[in-house]
Design a protein around this motif. Structure first.
Motif, PDB file in Angstrom:
ATOM      1  N   VAL A 366       2.228  -5.597  -3.799  1.00  0.00           N
ATOM      2  CA  VAL A 366       2.657  -4.222  -3.536  1.00  0.00           C
ATOM      3  C   VAL A 366       4.179  -4.124  -3.483  1.00  0.00           C
ATOM      4  O   VAL A 366       4.771  -3.144  -3.930  1.00  0.00           O
ATOM      5  N   VAL A 367       4.800  -5.150  -2.937  1.00  0.00           N
ATOM      6  CA  VAL A 367       6.256  -5.168  -2.856  1.00  0.00           C
ATOM      7  C   VAL A 367       6.862  -5.082  -4.254  1.00  0.00           C
ATOM      8  O   VAL A 367       7.782  -4.306  -4.511  1.00  0.00           O
ATOM      9  N   GLN A 370       6.470  -1.711  -6.005  1.00  0.00           N
ATOM     10  CA  GLN A 370       7.507  -0.770  -5.559  1.00  0.00           C
ATOM     11  C   GLN A 370       8.840  -1.082  -6.200  1.00  0.00           C
ATOM     12  O   GLN A 370       9.579  -0.176  -6.620  1.00  0.00           O
ATOM     13  N   GLU A 371       9.168  -2.362  -6.281  1.00  0.00           N
ATOM     14  CA  GLU A 371      10.433  -2.758  -6.907  1.00  0.00           C
ATOM     15  C   GLU A 371      10.513  -2.281  -8.352  1.00  0.00           C
ATOM     16  O   GLU A 371      11.556  -1.802  -8.800  1.00  0.00           O
TER      17      GLU A 371
ATOM     18  N   LEU C 286       5.517   4.009   6.720  1.00  0.00           N
ATOM     19  CA  LEU C 286       5.693   3.255   5.471  1.00  0.00           C
ATOM     20  C   LEU C 286       7.146   2.800   5.328  1.00  0.00           C
ATOM     21  O   LEU C 286       8.031   3.220   6.082  1.00  0.00           O
ATOM     22  N   THR C 287       7.362   1.972   4.351  1.00  0.00           N
ATOM     23  CA  THR C 287       8.695   1.464   4.042  1.00  0.00           C
ATOM     24  C   THR C 287       9.686   2.620   3.867  1.00  0.00           C
ATOM     25  O   THR C 287       9.417   3.560   3.122  1.00  0.00           O
ATOM     26  N   LYS C 329       1.969  -5.164   3.081  1.00  0.00           N
ATOM     27  CA  LYS C 329       3.082  -5.952   2.544  1.00  0.00           C
ATOM     28  C   LYS C 329       3.443  -7.046   3.536  1.00  0.00           C
ATOM     29  O   LYS C 329       3.193  -6.918   4.735  1.00  0.00           O
ATOM     30  N   ASP C 330       4.086  -8.055   3.034  1.00  0.00           N
ATOM     31  CA  ASP C 330       4.687  -9.059   3.905  1.00  0.00           C
ATOM     32  C   ASP C 330       5.738  -8.353   4.764  1.00  0.00           C
ATOM     33  O   ASP C 330       6.653  -7.704   4.225  1.00  0.00           O
ATOM     34  N   GLU C 333       9.422  -9.007   3.774  1.00  0.00           N
ATOM     35  CA  GLU C 333       9.770  -8.375   2.499  1.00  0.00           C
ATOM     36  C   GLU C 333       9.888  -6.866   2.668  1.00  0.00           C
ATOM     37  O   GLU C 333      10.778  -6.226   2.111  1.00  0.00           O
ATOM     38  N   ASP C 334       8.965  -6.315   3.420  1.00  0.00           N
ATOM     39  CA  ASP C 334       8.971  -4.873   3.666  1.00  0.00           C
ATOM     40  C   ASP C 334      10.269  -4.465   4.359  1.00  0.00           C
ATOM     41  O   ASP C 334      10.910  -3.472   3.978  1.00  0.00           O
ATOM     42  N   GLN C 337      13.106  -4.419   1.985  1.00  0.00           N
ATOM     43  CA  GLN C 337      13.088  -3.200   1.151  1.00  0.00           C
ATOM     44  C   GLN C 337      13.594  -1.988   1.942  1.00  0.00           C
ATOM     45  O   GLN C 337      14.311  -1.149   1.402  1.00  0.00           O
ATOM     46  N   LEU C 399      15.735  -9.887  -1.555  1.00  0.00           N
ATOM     47  CA  LEU C 399      14.305 -10.054  -1.765  1.00  0.00           C
ATOM     48  C   LEU C 399      14.017 -11.165  -2.773  1.00  0.00           C
ATOM     49  O   LEU C 399      13.109 -11.981  -2.579  1.00  0.00           O
TER      50      LEU C 399
ATOM     51  N   PHE D 180       1.411   2.810  -1.177  1.00  0.00           N
ATOM     52  CA  PHE D 180       2.727   2.945  -1.806  1.00  0.00           C
ATOM     53  C   PHE D 180       2.595   3.363  -3.265  1.00  0.00           C
ATOM     54  O   PHE D 180       1.681   2.907  -3.959  1.00  0.00           O
TER      55      PHE D 180
END
Lengths: 424, 424, 424, 424
Positions: A366-367, A370-371, C286-287, C329-330, C333-334, C337, C399, D180
């Protein structure tokens, strides 16, 4: 007023160096720049004839100046936009506000500006002065068959005008619905509307499409008889292969995921057209991209993905149109800003690394998903849009040239300070 | 047209037996019936002068017939309502739509109908034909001091009219705000608005109040400069003791807890007035109680609790007014329905067993708290409302009598089929 | 695990050329690049100790791996983030989840990672195993003084821990409210809460601040006793100069204009802190920047404008913190971001041509106002953020390095596959 | 614990006189009282096995006491409800929380309480301890066919349990979706889900139905793969005649017109089931009728109208179930309140003068349409509901008797103070 090609060239020469520097930088990081540019050149957004004047709300209207007083002047306005950006090569007429007197002359005028006629639009949400029966309680949904018939006939007349002008689609937006619980029976309203639409459908030329536009609320404030994409799709499926759903960005309940709706409609082969605008609260009809540009990008991402999956031509398969209201901005400037925002979002969507995205999706990364999207979105794509304009003979910076050429001042000189265009 | 008292009595006699049976049943289960009835008799809801004609949306208006053509006829209309329900004993004027030519005559006419003049309303959300500077970009918030000054002077003029008529409060609703990010600086807009309001405040007679009405959105669709109760309260506190917040039910973001807002404003001694209507999506301005009657009851429960805690007189401490739009109903019938719904909700709130509720709250017995509220709400309180009307000389069933007396038909005869009242 | 500075340098060298090209291009079009870079270097975003593990919903939690098992490991995690981006130089503790055993050791550990202790957070929205009285029906609002007292004492204890660690502020988020109409009396709830907050306030050290965080709904679904900015400001004003409002992006009703709220709170000198996240429907946590990046930019534009108007230091005047949940997400990592998105939005806001904006506002040139904002927003500012990191000794691409160094795999090796961090 | 029939009779005798007085009054104004009462007697609302314990949010849970520790005790709880109101004659099981060890014994126990087994519910929104593959990234939508297969097999197993117990329908609620943008491809997700559902459909016994429940958001906060009625209907139509849409009141975007959705689904012959609860903000899962009782009435009005138009049996054609969470109330008391609110709304809908309504609709007499609905809604129908209970052998006032009999205290004695039921 018409904008001399030479003026555009001169303007572009003045900004050529700056543009080249930016474009070269932008292009250096992307693959398939030529392919993207060609798609941008091809992409055309229809301008509705009713959006060339100042809009208003129920609380009032603060008119602008130099607004078009006739269909001819509306075509002239769209011609000005198209000359500036070469991305507005179509006009969408509204009947009865834009009934042509002389089809041939109107077609010639449009051709002269490089414009074609997009979907024609009917109006059964207002009563016209000479109208026999009232739409106060709906049109195609009306409990009285005579009112429904009147609405059907109006739509058939709209088709006739469209045929003469070379249009090939009809957009039906119904304000039908109810403002109070109990006012109507939802089922009856649906069935009456379906029957009416079927009569219009029967009158469609073979190569025409009909777009059934939905809206969640306003001007009816309890229920709308074509209220969401689910209802629109029901109608479209019951009507037949020439019927499609039309999505207007402002016609949803709060927080709706429009990009998902678009994706599913394309999956079903039933997305027909698209009305661009932006909003924060309801059908605010603000400049496209002025409130939620990331959502616009995500919608284009769904559109590109869905069209590509079906092998659809981006430029010609769907009817693209701006449908906004210009309450506090000059309508032409506002439209230039909207077209720019649309082209930017479309470009960003074209730059999405679809292969990497698919890979990341397959891995539930998912990361990275998004990237991939943010990589495209955060890129400054304006140089691509400008380059596409340059290649089409449009201005590198349409809005700036609009102001430098004093277009509005010229129009005021020609048309007067106190002119009010027909429309909302 | 005026409704003969004798007609009302005759009508009531025809329904007396049925009413008595229902009232006796209803009264048999309640304490303090007389106290409740007296409060209902005393409670009066202002009718705005601009709501006596058919309303519309930006998409159009489907006019009704027999609408009032002058201030005199508007007073006549409110007089008709008041004759029927004896709960609409006030009229709220809007300047410039209702500028009186002859104060004395107007006051005499109102008195003849048993009406008093409630809060007067200014209008800086539209440009008037003879207006020097435009409010297109706001009025009290405007970046140009001259525009602000014009708006201030207009408000001072409205006060002057109000003084002549015997009104004692001014309602300021500002449509000021912005439709696009960046259009204004929020802080500057606030400070300009505050400065303007302070100038108006300085012109208030000693015994007057000013109500600062807030609204979340429309006609501005990005920001409103008096956008929520928090902002309104900031203004009211900075202005001084004569300034209050005014709550309009339709002026909130989705899902707002209005009853809590009301409660806190009363706690702060800063709730000044109330505009009734109902809505599902935005400021839909539908008939009060037609969409969320339980919310209306909960709001009245907060109002009654909060007013009682401060020893405020229910009937006179706050400015109560309907503020709705009548797009598909006869305006007078619509207003009768709204008043009925308000009286019902008020009665239900009066029937809440406050002692039991407090006890249950103290014990965190949430189930019982709900039971106490629902006990009052589920009771059929219409007989109490009808009895209060009976005692005031009004009709047991105002709407039915309105139709039996063919009031609208009479008004059409008097005024004509195609008359359009000023207003939204 | 710790990230060797040398690893970062090595990584940066590998990307130096590419970065330089992009940075040079970006810098060539901007004034005051050095000023912007310094602000970016200085800007630090606090990481909450409870966001280092996988989050969940009431429907379940899908745990990750290698999550921190202790306060020490949480500090280690934040240290990893900070090493990678040099923008996460603070940690915000939650009591009772993070009660330190040995303050000195903990402080030393944090210092070793270059971290300071931000606002400490109390928790009266859950019952702890050894807790005497339950918060089922609220804490500071509770009808029972003993429960309120317990909540107050807990907050005072949190302050004590904070003092030991060198923190200088307390964030109070109350889930207090009601899930059903009638469950509580809004006024009583407010007054009880105020009284409790006043007792906490009295225990604040002289140089401390207290942040009163508001939330519209969840976990109470009818009313929240600190429900919006208006309520929070009421509390803060009644408490005194050390009390401030804290804005969490996800704590609003649909469509709220948060940038306006921020602006007004700064105007009042009462904005204290900020919790970053993003959302589409409610408090989705969310992020940051993943759903509405333009809104984030607009908020930063209001923040920068408002702080500059008061001469506030961007980096130190407000408490900046991420407050998100990492369900799919991790977490690390989240957070990377989120920090990236915050830095981008901040940079865009710094690039806004404030002079041109003010000019356009003064002229009501709405089109140009929008152009000015979009000019900044559409610029690819990532090279500035990267350059600021480079200068701080952080990674050009945090990242990517996180993944290349296999940080999570290392943490799993150290901590195990099945570790669950405390938190939501 | 079981409630002795004699206790109920004794209680009813104590309230017989009061009830008779109210019932006689209520009945005197209505036609067809016997017909209405029979419908009320027949109407049964399923109780979900997971709603018998205290619910919670992601922020925590404040457990109650005496909660059922096993399937047997859950059946006992529903039996208690049914004894009290004779309207809760069905239980809806959730697998894996309620896997029976001995079908025969469980069926006998249920029969003893007069209960039948309603729709069985699968769970692929959580991972179970012994589960091979995780549903972190969805179940039926999953990119990995093995995960989809696991989800399908789980559903088939649920059907098997249902067959053994005499159930005849399966409810599939999927939390599948994404949090996401970019996380999944909407079209792929739809197609994977459809494929999975088709495999489950293939395993349905001939006389079974499958209900595809939709939800707008939560626990996924960007998209849901069965997100609205339009999507659910797409699945149901593609699956075949045994597939239906299930409507849960809390699963919509803000302001959705649920009564219209219900009406259209009935028109299409595709409404299968209904989950009752109430909400103000999202899927708040509050007591039915506690927030928007008028909406509940309007929904029932659509249901009655739509079922009657198709000649459907009100009691048996649709699967009626409560689906709420009990965070601050005793679950059994909460369920009694919900059932009461449902019966009241149903009764009000039955009392609507459908002939007058249709007439008024045909005349576009919106005022009268509203009057007709409000006439039914404002009537105090509690005596009808009570009378229906009396005739069924239930308690006139179930909640009062529940408290008088100290049911919860008895259950605590039997089960203990600290028992936690499985569920959300």
């Amino acid at each position: 007023m018409q904008i001399d090609k030479y003026k555009i060239q001169e303007f572009n020469q003045g900004h050529a160096q700056d543009h080249k520097r930016k474009f070269d930088f932008a292009a250096s990081s992307q693959h398939n720049v030529e392919g993207v540019l060609q798609k941008l050149v091809d992409f055309q957004i229809g301008i509705p004839s009713w959006a060339l004047g100042t809009g208003g709300t129920r609380f009032g209207r603060f008119s602008g100046s130099g607004e078009p007083r006739s269909l001819e002047e509306k075509i002239e306005d769209v011609g000005l936009l198209h000359a500036l950006n070469q991305s507005s090569g179509a006009i969408s007429l509204h009947i009865p506000w834009d009934i042509p007197n002389d089809y041939k002359a109107i077609k010639a005028l449009a051709a002269q500006h490089g414009l074609k006629f997009d979907a024609v639009n009917s109006n059964t949400f207002q009563d016209q002065p000479d109208q026999k029966l009232s739409y106060k309680f709906g049109s195609m949904q009306h409990v009285d068959k005579a009112v429904r018939r009147q609405a059907v006939e109006h739509n058939i007349e709209v088709i006739r005008h469209g045929v003469e002008l070379g249009s090939d689609s009809l957009t039906v937006w119904l304000s039908d619905g109810s403002s109070f619980p109990g006012q109507l029976n939802f089922r009856d309203a649906f069935e009456n509307t379906l029957e009416s639409l079927q009569e219009v459908y029967a009158a469609l030329p073979d190569d025409w499409k009909v777009f059934v536009e939905y809206k969640a609320f306003e001007p009816n404030f309890y229920s709308m008889t074509v209220g969401d994409w689910g209802q629109s799709l029901l109608y479209a499926n019951k009507l037949g292969p020439k019927a499609y759903t039309l999505v207007d960005l402002g016609h949803h309940l709060p927080n709706a995921n429009i990009e998902q709706i678009v994706s599913l409609l394309l999956m079903e082969g039933k997305l027909g057209g698209f009305h661009f605008n932006d909003s924060k609260y309801g059908d605010d009809d603000l400049t496209t991209g002025s409130i939620k540009p990331y959502q616009l990008f995500l919608i284009f991402n769904s559109l590109v993905d869905g069209m590509d999956a079906r092998g659809m031509n981006h430029a010609t398969s769907l009817a693209w149109m701006i449908d906004a209201s210009h309450n506090v901005k000059d309508p032409l400037e506002d439209l230039l800003q909207s077209v720019e925002a649309i082209m930017i979002a479309y470009t960003q969507a074209l730059l999405v690394d679809q292969k990497a995205l698919k890979e990341a999706q397959q891995e539930n990364d998912v990361v990275r998903c998004q990237e991939v999207l943010q990589e495209a979105y955060r890129t400054d794509v304006r140089p691509f849009v400008a380059e596409a304009r340059l290649r089409s003979g449009a201005a590198l910076r349409p809005l700036q040239l609009f102001r430098e050429l004093k277009v509005r001042e010229n129009l005021i000189n020609e048309r007067g300070l106190k002119t009010v265009a027909t429309g909302l």
